[in-house]
Design a protein around this motif. Structure first.
Motif, PDB file in Angstrom:
ATOM      1  N   PHE A   1      44.176  60.156  34.104  1.00  0.00           N
ATOM      2  CA  PHE A   1      43.793  59.212  35.356  1.00  0.00           C
ATOM      3  C   PHE A   1      45.214  58.929  35.912  1.00  0.00           C
ATOM      4  O   PHE A   1      45.736  58.256  34.258  1.00  0.00           O
ATOM      5  CB  PHE A   1      42.981  58.250  36.041  1.00  0.00           C
ATOM      6  CG  PHE A   1      41.602  58.581  36.039  1.00  0.00           C
ATOM      7  CD1 PHE A   1      41.358  59.880  36.722  1.00  0.00           C
ATOM      8  CD2 PHE A   1      40.799  58.698  35.141  1.00  0.00           C
ATOM      9  CE1 PHE A   1      40.207  60.277  37.322  1.00  0.00           C
ATOM     10  CE2 PHE A   1      39.108  59.021  35.415  1.00  0.00           C
ATOM     11  CZ  PHE A   1      39.003  60.084  36.077  1.00  0.00           C
ATOM     12  N   THR A   2      45.804  58.377  37.084  1.00  0.00           N
ATOM     13  CA  THR A   2      47.173  57.480  36.866  1.00  0.00           C
ATOM     14  C   THR A   2      46.997  56.585  37.838  1.00  0.00           C
ATOM     15  O   THR A   2      45.595  56.181  37.801  1.00  0.00           O
ATOM     16  CB  THR A   2      48.295  58.719  38.359  1.00  0.00           C
ATOM     17  OG1 THR A   2      47.222  58.578  39.413  1.00  0.00           O
ATOM     18  CG2 THR A   2      48.438  59.979  38.017  1.00  0.00           C
ATOM     19  N   ASP A   3      47.477  55.407  37.351  1.00  0.00           N
ATOM     20  CA  ASP A   3      46.900  54.156  37.866  1.00  0.00           C
ATOM     21  C   ASP A   3      46.956  54.025  39.864  1.00  0.00           C
ATOM     22  O   ASP A   3      45.704  53.533  39.872  1.00  0.00           O
ATOM     23  CB  ASP A   3      48.033  53.463  37.641  1.00  0.00           C
ATOM     24  CG  ASP A   3      48.614  52.251  36.140  1.00  0.00           C
ATOM     25  OD1 ASP A   3      47.504  52.683  35.731  1.00  0.00           O
ATOM     26  OD2 ASP A   3      50.106  51.532  36.710  1.00  0.00           O
ATOM     27  N   ASP A   4      47.541  54.646  40.051  1.00  0.00           N
ATOM     28  CA  ASP A   4      47.341  55.388  41.949  1.00  0.00           C
ATOM     29  C   ASP A   4      45.263  55.537  42.149  1.00  0.00           C
ATOM     30  O   ASP A   4      45.265  55.290  43.014  1.00  0.00           O
ATOM     31  CB  ASP A   4      47.518  55.999  42.635  1.00  0.00           C
ATOM     32  CG  ASP A   4      49.553  54.808  42.503  1.00  0.00           C
ATOM     33  OD1 ASP A   4      49.450  54.362  42.427  1.00  0.00           O
ATOM     34  OD2 ASP A   4      49.958  56.360  42.793  1.00  0.00           O
TER      35      ASP A   4
ATOM     36  N   ILE B   1      40.054  54.583  43.281  1.00  0.00           N
ATOM     37  CA  ILE B   1      38.582  54.628  42.404  1.00  0.00           C
ATOM     38  C   ILE B   1      37.563  52.805  43.139  1.00  0.00           C
ATOM     39  O   ILE B   1      36.757  52.655  43.611  1.00  0.00           O
ATOM     40  CB  ILE B   1      38.278  54.584  41.464  1.00  0.00           C
ATOM     41  CG1 ILE B   1      37.934  56.061  41.296  1.00  0.00           C
ATOM     42  CG2 ILE B   1      36.915  54.266  40.825  1.00  0.00           C
ATOM     43  CD1 ILE B   1      38.063  56.621  39.518  1.00  0.00           C
ATOM     44  N   VAL B   2      38.552  52.154  42.519  1.00  0.00           N
ATOM     45  CA  VAL B   2      37.760  50.104  43.116  1.00  0.00           C
ATOM     46  C   VAL B   2      38.085  50.606  44.111  1.00  0.00           C
ATOM     47  O   VAL B   2      36.909  49.458  44.876  1.00  0.00           O
ATOM     48  CB  VAL B   2      39.189  49.999  42.222  1.00  0.00           C
ATOM     49  CG1 VAL B   2      39.049  48.457  42.328  1.00  0.00           C
ATOM     50  CG2 VAL B   2      39.293  49.675  40.654  1.00  0.00           C
ATOM     51  N   ARG B   3      39.125  50.919  44.975  1.00  0.00           N
ATOM     52  CA  ARG B   3      39.000  50.134  46.656  1.00  0.00           C
ATOM     53  C   ARG B   3      37.735  50.919  47.440  1.00  0.00           C
ATOM     54  O   ARG B   3      37.906  50.363  48.498  1.00  0.00           O
ATOM     55  CB  ARG B   3      40.585  50.372  46.686  1.00  0.00           C
ATOM     56  CG  ARG B   3      41.707  49.805  46.285  1.00  0.00           C
ATOM     57  CD  ARG B   3      42.600  49.228  47.230  1.00  0.00           C
ATOM     58  NE  ARG B   3      43.771  48.556  46.629  1.00  0.00           N
ATOM     59  CZ  ARG B   3      43.914  47.018  46.825  1.00  0.00           C
ATOM     60  NH1 ARG B   3      42.866  46.804  47.792  1.00  0.00           N
ATOM     61  NH2 ARG B   3      44.652  46.140  46.224  1.00  0.00           N
ATOM     62  N   ALA B   4      37.346  52.101  46.709  1.00  0.00           N
ATOM     63  CA  ALA B   4      36.120  52.914  47.036  1.00  0.00           C
ATOM     64  C   ALA B   4      35.204  52.000  47.635  1.00  0.00           C
ATOM     65  O   ALA B   4      34.457  52.012  48.690  1.00  0.00           O
ATOM     66  CB  ALA B   4      35.968  54.443  46.480  1.00  0.00           C
TER      67      ALA B   4
ATOM     68  N   ALA C   1      44.349  46.530  36.879  1.00  0.00           N
ATOM     69  CA  ALA C   1      43.706  44.917  36.996  1.00  0.00           C
ATOM     70  C   ALA C   1      43.876  43.845  38.125  1.00  0.00           C
ATOM     71  O   ALA C   1      43.113  43.969  38.465  1.00  0.00           O
ATOM     72  CB  ALA C   1      44.353  43.921  35.866  1.00  0.00           C
ATOM     73  N   GLY C   2      45.101  44.452  38.711  1.00  0.00           N
ATOM     74  CA  GLY C   2      45.096  43.022  40.250  1.00  0.00           C
ATOM     75  C   GLY C   2      44.501  43.638  40.982  1.00  0.00           C
ATOM     76  O   GLY C   2      43.543  42.875  41.899  1.00  0.00           O
TER      77      GLY C   2
END
Length: 379
Positions: free
Chosen positions: A104-107, A112-115, A135-136
């Motif tokens: 995975f890339t950071d994007d 995934i986090v924002r989903a 992390a941010g």
């Protein structure tokens, strides 16, 4: 080097492609994945192996896809497109890959986090390494459990801004505050905020681990408690039993000069009178008389009997005089408008008050007064 095709027999591939039994296909998938991961592959063999992985990722059986995800969760053999496909799968397939895969890339991880899936946010937060950008994103939008997991992960690169955002969002969560406090490295600004919020045990850890002076910890903790008490008084719609209230504060050793000065500067004269009575061990009626109707020496006498610091007397004198002046002007002393006027007039006199108290009062002065209708609706 043994060729890949010698390790992956035709029988294994046929079982994977043609078998109608899910368990049999899953067993074949597990064997193939394990062989791929343990074999040193040439470029040609790696390309062939990844074609097989794409086939597995499209298998209709969840058990087969799970065998792939679990067996190769931390392997660099899984290509980016397969990793993304598996991450969009059901949780039993997606979580191992999300939690470990280097593909995975950071994007990808931020997406995934924002989903918004809580269990997937936790999987991202618990990864063996979490970049600063990822992390941010977790600090900014993730659920409490994911943020706690992130804070407890010392391999997560949390910036000072991200740590402060965690405290902004979850400063009222003892579990998250403790997780942040026990990180290996903390910026001073974050440490000082945590001292205000942490339990006694966590506060002791902060003092010992992060070189916060004990007097700083005590000062910050006292400041937070006193500020919350005065703010609570401001919000009380019906006057409480101030005698009992002050006795309770005094029993906790929270009825300090700082608290009394802040309350008085906010126009809370009844609280100031009852607090003096409690500290001086005298009835409220006598304390009222000493403050308001016993000549210029009455306030000094009750102030000294209460054991308050001599160096602060002039600040208290300024507060009482300001209250009396506004009262003589015919002001209604019960509302928010009076409290704001009292505070403005008090601060213009440049009282000899401690810096922390003045900072608190200035902050209260900066707040827009609450409209009566909003206060009534909240009551």
């Amino acid at each position: 080097m043994t060729p890949l095709r010698a390790r992956l027999t035709d029988a294994d591939v046929r079982r994977l492609v043609k078998s109608t039994d899910e368990d049999e296909r899953a067993a074949a998938a597990h064997k193939l994945c394990r062989s791929m991961d343990r074999t040193e592959l040439s470029d040609e063999d790696r390309e062939a192996a990844q074609k097989i992985l794409r086939l597995m990722a499209q298998d209709a059986a969840e058990l087969v896809r799970r065998a792939l995800a679990v067996t190769l969760k931390a392997s660099d053999l899984i290509p980016h497109d397969v990793a993304r496909r598996l991450a969009a799968d059901v949780d039993s397939v997606a979580l191992p890959i999300i939690g470990f895969s280097p593909a995975f890339t950071d994007d990808d991880l931020i997406q995934i986090v924002r989903a918004g899936s809580a269990v997937r946010q936790v999987a991202v937060a618990a990864r063996p390494t979490v970049s600063r950008d990822v992390a941010g994103a977790v600090a900014e939008v993730a659920c409490p459990e994911a943020v706690r997991t992130l804070a407890a992960n010392d391999d997560a690169d949390l910036s000072e801004g991200a740590l402060n955002r965690v405290v902004d969002r979850f400063g009222d969560s003892p579990e998250i505050v403790a997780a942040v406090a026990y990180r290996q490295v903390l910026p001073l600004t974050v440490t000082e905020r945590l001292v205000e919020l942490a339990s006694e045990a966590v506060r002791a850890h902060l003092i010992e681990r992060h070189a916060v002076a004990p007097e700083t910890a005590i000062r910050l903790a006292s400041y937070a408690r006193e500020r919350a008490t005065v703010d609570l008084i401001d919000q009380i719609a019906v006057e409480p039993d101030l005698t009992v209230f002050c006795a309770r504060l005094n029993g906790r050793k929270a009825l300090t000069a700082s608290l009394l000065l802040r309350g008085l500067a906010r126009g809370q004269m009844a609280f100031f009178e009852h607090a003096l009575a409690e500290l001086a061990g005298t009835p409220h009626a006598r304390a009222w008389l000493m403050v308001h109707d016993a000549g210029p020496l009455g306030l000094k006498a009750i102030y000294d009997r209460a054991g308050l610091p001599p160096r602060l007397f002039q600040a208290f004198r300024a507060g009482v005089d300001t209250f009396k002046t506004l009262q003589a002007e015919g002001r209604d002393t019960t509302g928010e408008a009076f409290r704001q006027s009292m505070l403005e007039r008090f601060l213009t006199q440049r009282p000899a008050a401690p810096r922390d108290d003045v900072a608190y009062l200035m902050e209260r002065l900066d707040r827009a007064p609450e409209r009566p209708e909003r206060r009534a609706a909240a009551a």
